[in-house]
Design a protein around this motif. Structure first.
Motif, PDB file in Angstrom:
ATOM      1  N   HIS A 171       0.837  -1.205   0.000  1.00 60.11           N
ATOM      2  CA  HIS A 171       0.000   0.000   0.000  1.00 60.11           C
ATOM      3  C   HIS A 171       0.870   1.253   0.000  1.00 60.11           C
ATOM      4  CE1 HIS A 171      -2.561  -3.226   1.692  1.00 60.11           C
ATOM      5  NE2 HIS A 171      -3.443  -2.690   0.879  1.00 60.11           N
ATOM      6  N   TYR A 172       0.945   1.862  -1.162  1.00 62.84           N
ATOM      7  CA  TYR A 172       1.742   3.070  -1.368  1.00 62.84           C
ATOM      8  C   TYR A 172       0.826   4.277  -1.491  1.00 62.84           C
ATOM      9  CZ  TYR A 172       5.692  -0.028  -2.383  1.00 62.84           C
ATOM     10  OH  TYR A 172       6.681  -0.964  -2.296  1.00 62.84           O
ATOM     11  N   SER A 173       1.416   5.443  -1.337  1.00 60.59           N
ATOM     12  CA  SER A 173       0.654   6.676  -1.510  1.00 60.59           C
ATOM     13  C   SER A 173       0.502   6.974  -2.992  1.00 60.59           C
ATOM     14  CB  SER A 173       1.371   7.849  -0.812  1.00 60.59           C
ATOM     15  OG  SER A 173       1.454   7.619   0.580  1.00 60.59           O
ATOM     16  N   SER A 174      -0.708   7.345  -3.408  1.00 62.55           N
ATOM     17  CA  SER A 174      -0.976   7.688  -4.795  1.00 62.55           C
ATOM     18  C   SER A 174      -0.074   8.861  -5.219  1.00 62.55           C
ATOM     19  CB  SER A 174      -2.449   8.075  -4.967  1.00 62.55           C
ATOM     20  OG  SER A 174      -2.732   8.366  -6.307  1.00 62.55           O
ATOM     21  N   PRO A 175       0.418   8.856  -6.452  1.00 59.88           N
ATOM     22  CA  PRO A 175       0.041   7.994  -7.570  1.00 59.88           C
ATOM     23  C   PRO A 175       0.871   6.724  -7.710  1.00 59.88           C
ATOM     24  CG  PRO A 175       1.431   9.745  -8.386  1.00 59.88           C
ATOM     25  CD  PRO A 175       1.271   9.992  -6.901  1.00 59.88           C
ATOM     26  N   ILE A 176       1.729   6.381  -6.754  1.00 58.81           N
ATOM     27  CA  ILE A 176       2.408   5.092  -6.822  1.00 58.81           C
ATOM     28  C   ILE A 176       1.359   4.015  -6.577  1.00 58.81           C
ATOM     29  CG2 ILE A 176       4.208   3.628  -5.854  1.00 58.81           C
ATOM     30  CD1 ILE A 176       5.671   6.114  -4.945  1.00 58.81           C
ATOM     31  N   PRO A 177       1.143   3.126  -7.548  1.00 57.11           N
ATOM     32  CA  PRO A 177      -0.005   2.218  -7.444  1.00 57.11           C
ATOM     33  C   PRO A 177       0.156   1.175  -6.357  1.00 57.11           C
ATOM     34  CG  PRO A 177       1.286   1.730  -9.399  1.00 57.11           C
ATOM     35  CD  PRO A 177       1.845   2.992  -8.836  1.00 57.11           C
ATOM     36  N   THR A 178      -0.969   0.801  -5.784  1.00 56.04           N
ATOM     37  CA  THR A 178      -1.030  -0.289  -4.814  1.00 56.04           C
ATOM     38  C   THR A 178      -0.800  -1.614  -5.534  1.00 56.04           C
ATOM     39  OG1 THR A 178      -2.502   0.866  -3.299  1.00 56.04           O
ATOM     40  CG2 THR A 178      -2.598  -1.529  -3.270  1.00 56.04           C
ATOM     41  N   LEU A 179      -0.173  -2.568  -4.854  1.00 57.76           N
ATOM     42  CA  LEU A 179       0.101  -3.878  -5.433  1.00 57.76           C
ATOM     43  C   LEU A 179      -0.845  -4.918  -4.841  1.00 57.76           C
ATOM     44  CD1 LEU A 179       4.006  -3.818  -5.421  1.00 57.76           C
ATOM     45  CD2 LEU A 179       2.450  -3.285  -7.293  1.00 57.76           C
ATOM     46  N   ALA A 180      -1.164  -5.923  -5.635  1.00 62.07           N
ATOM     47  CA  ALA A 180      -2.188  -6.878  -5.236  1.00 62.07           C
ATOM     48  C   ALA A 180      -1.688  -7.988  -4.325  1.00 62.07           C
ATOM     49  CB  ALA A 180      -2.825  -7.499  -6.486  1.00 62.07           C
ATOM     50  N   THR A 181      -0.447  -8.483  -4.532  1.00 66.08           N
ATOM     51  CA  THR A 181      -0.060  -9.731  -3.865  1.00 66.08           C
ATOM     52  C   THR A 181       1.014  -9.661  -2.778  1.00 66.08           C
ATOM     53  OG1 THR A 181       1.642 -10.271  -5.516  1.00 66.08           O
ATOM     54  CG2 THR A 181      -0.628 -10.994  -5.970  1.00 66.08           C
TER      55      THR A 181
END
Length: 558
Positions: free
Chosen positions: A333-343
């Motif tokens: 879970h990163y701060s936008s706009p660095i995208p969140t990752l699913a796995t």
């Protein structure tokens, strides 16, 4: 003109299958139920996607979705005059596409965008011709105000069905040639790569700031590190009754100077002092101490020894295996706009569980960690691990690389786009591991561009050791990276809870029923990953962290 469109659509599908399919979950995703129509995307708020990937890329906006229950990955692109939608289905047998003409009617026949324009999609007006990798159907609809072309193309790459559909409209009454021409031009220019290029550009300003800072530090340190020759001073050399040689000395040199005896890494303390205990080999008459500074300055010291006959008769000592400790990191879970990752969170939990239950590791699990927290964790390991211990560091999260310098970085969750202060450079990871006293250390890095960690020395087969005993007595500092130096990675296939790399890594850990070396594991995982995707795991040694030639990490099943 018709053949030209079908040819372009076929080419786009080939490109989409080999590129977009390989980067699905490295962006924010949401679920979508059932067959998608482009108007659904127009009513959905964007989540972390963007814009043009190069100067002539006409894509205005991109969005990604995963229907995990149905194993469908979708990517929508809004372009001037219309939109495209790509769909990839992992299990096409369970959820088959209809024939292109039927899909075209189903997707557009009663869609809002068609009805509002006053068009009708009639089966009799649909044109269908075979294309190189599948079938394509399209229809041209015109009114006094505009002309639109709607198309659907189906392809099968041997693993899963893929489809590209879309619509392009142009203003003014025409026979549809203007719409055809617009479609050709856009398909020629669109970059189908799942957002990877855009994300790499996001960090340009941070990389520029990092390079500027590094250059400033380099200029300040240059006078103190350049041209200084290291000095090796021997304080004591003794031979015990059992034939062992005990050596004490002091190294005077710049920081991160590498000291080795006959190629084997020698630990020095904060004052540069070192102690060595060694058993000379048969007929060995000397040891050679070598110091090499980061600036390339070198010094050697020769120590004369005599191997006693009693030493050669000593019984073989058992292999010493101390504690097994694992630092498992999952950054999602990163701060936008660095995208969140699913796995990464699932991967970290799964790896921690396997290492603990199957291999007896003491696991420290860290989720969504900041840079300071990560460095603190490394520092604690430096303080508590001993010379017989083993350390495994598993990282799942974002990784980036500066193409100008070739340097790679892990991204803690407090990383920012405009400032690289919280990036964790591969070089800093190597320096932290250099200070860890554990005899065997391996980094398993599942992130984009993680192969940059293996650049010092690639390991693709057995190098120098002939037995487990030879491996175990040496100091190993190795990296198993999920991708090459310039490769992005696949987070997961739709429906999977682990990344492609993590899935196969876990499978091999579970299948092992005895001893597995890092070389053996890397060779097996490389083959499994390459069978699924275009992503090449790498295995290498971090020489600067104190790796001994011939050493390797050892996985010992309980």
């Amino acid at each position: 003109m018709t053949k030209r469109i079908l040819h372009l659509l076929t080419g786009v599908l080939f490109l989409t299958i080999t590129q977009v399919h390989h980067h699905p979950a490295r962006s924010e995703v949401s679920r979508a139920k059932g067959p998608l129509v482009l108007s659904q995307w127009e009513a959905t708020s964007a989540s972390g996607s963007k814009i043009s990937f190069r100067d002539n890329d006409p894509v205005i906006e991109r969005r990604w979705r995963i229907d995990a229950e149905r194993n469908i990955y979708s990517e929508a692109m809004r372009v001037p005059g219309g939109s495209f939608l790509f769909e990839w289905r992992k299990n096409s047998a369970a959820i088959p596409f209809d024939a292109p003409a039927k899909e075209l009617i189903r997707r557009y026949g009663k869609s809002t965008e068609v009805v509002q324009r006053g068009f009708s999609i009639e089966e009799s007006a649909i044109r269908t011709l075979p294309a190189g990798n599948g079938d394509a159907s399209y229809i041209i609809a015109s009114s006094a105000a505009e002309s639109c072309i709607y198309f659907f193309q189906l392809a099968n790459n041997g693993r899963a069905d893929s489809a590209l559909l879309g619509s392009i409209c142009v203003q003014g009454s025409s026979s549809g040639n203007n719409a055809l021409q617009q479609l050709n031009q856009i398909l020629d220019q669109v970059v189908f790569d799942g957002g990877a290029i855009a994300r790499s550009k996001l960090f340009d300003s941070a990389f520029a700031q990092i390079r500027q800072k590094e250059e400033s530090v380099k200029q300040k340190e240059a006078p103190s590190k350049t041209g200084i020759k290291p000095q090796i001073e021997l304080l004591s050399v003794q031979t015990t009754s059992s034939g062992e040689t005990l050596i004490e000395g002091r190294l005077t040199a710049p920081g991160n100077t590498d000291l080795r005896m006959d190629g084997v890494w020698v630990e020095t303390d904060a004052r540069g002092q070192f102690k060595i205990k060694s058993m000379p080999r048969l007929n060995q008459q000397q040891y050679i101490l070598t110091a090499l500074t980061p600036g390339g300055e070198r010094a050697e010291k020769t120590i004369q020894v005599t191997a006693k006959a009693t030493a050669l008769q000593q019984p073989i000592q058992p292999i010493q295996f101390g504690r097994n400790v694992a630092l498992v990191i999952g950054n999602a879970h990163y701060s936008s706009p660095i995208p969140t990752l699913a796995t990464p969170s699932n991967d970290a939990h799964s790896v921690a569980d396997a290492l603990s239950k199957l291999y007896g590791y003491e696991v420290r699990l860290l989720l969504d960690v900041r840079k300071g927290e990560l460095i603190d964790a490394f520092n604690r390991l430096q303080a508590e691990l001993g010379e017989t211990d083993s350390l495994l560091v598993y990282y799942a999260g974002h990784g980036v690389a500066d193409k100008e310098t070739g340097k790679g970085y892990w991204l803690p969750v407090d990383a920012r786009l405009d400032n690289g202060e919280n990036f964790l450079p591969n070089g800093e990871v190597s320096a932290l591991l250099r200070q860890v006293r554990a005899r065997r250390v391996i980094i398993v890095s599942d992130s984009c561009f993680s192969g940059s960690l293996t650049q010092e020395q690639s390991i693709i087969q057995k190098r120098g050791y002939t037995s487990l005993r030879d491996m175990a007595r040496l100091r190993s500092r190795t990296v198993l990276a999920s991708s090459g130096v310039d490769e992005k990675v696949v987070d997961s296939f739709p429906g999977d809870t682990n990344s492609i790399f993590a899935k196969h890594f876990l499978k091999l850990l579970s299948m092992n029923d005895g001893i597995l070396s890092g070389v053996q594991l890397s060779s097996l995982v490389r083959g499994l990953v390459l069978r699924d995707v275009r992503q090449t795991p790498q295995y290498g040694a971090i020489i600067s962290a104190g790796h001994d030639e011939g050493a390797d990490f050892i996985f010992r099943r309980l």
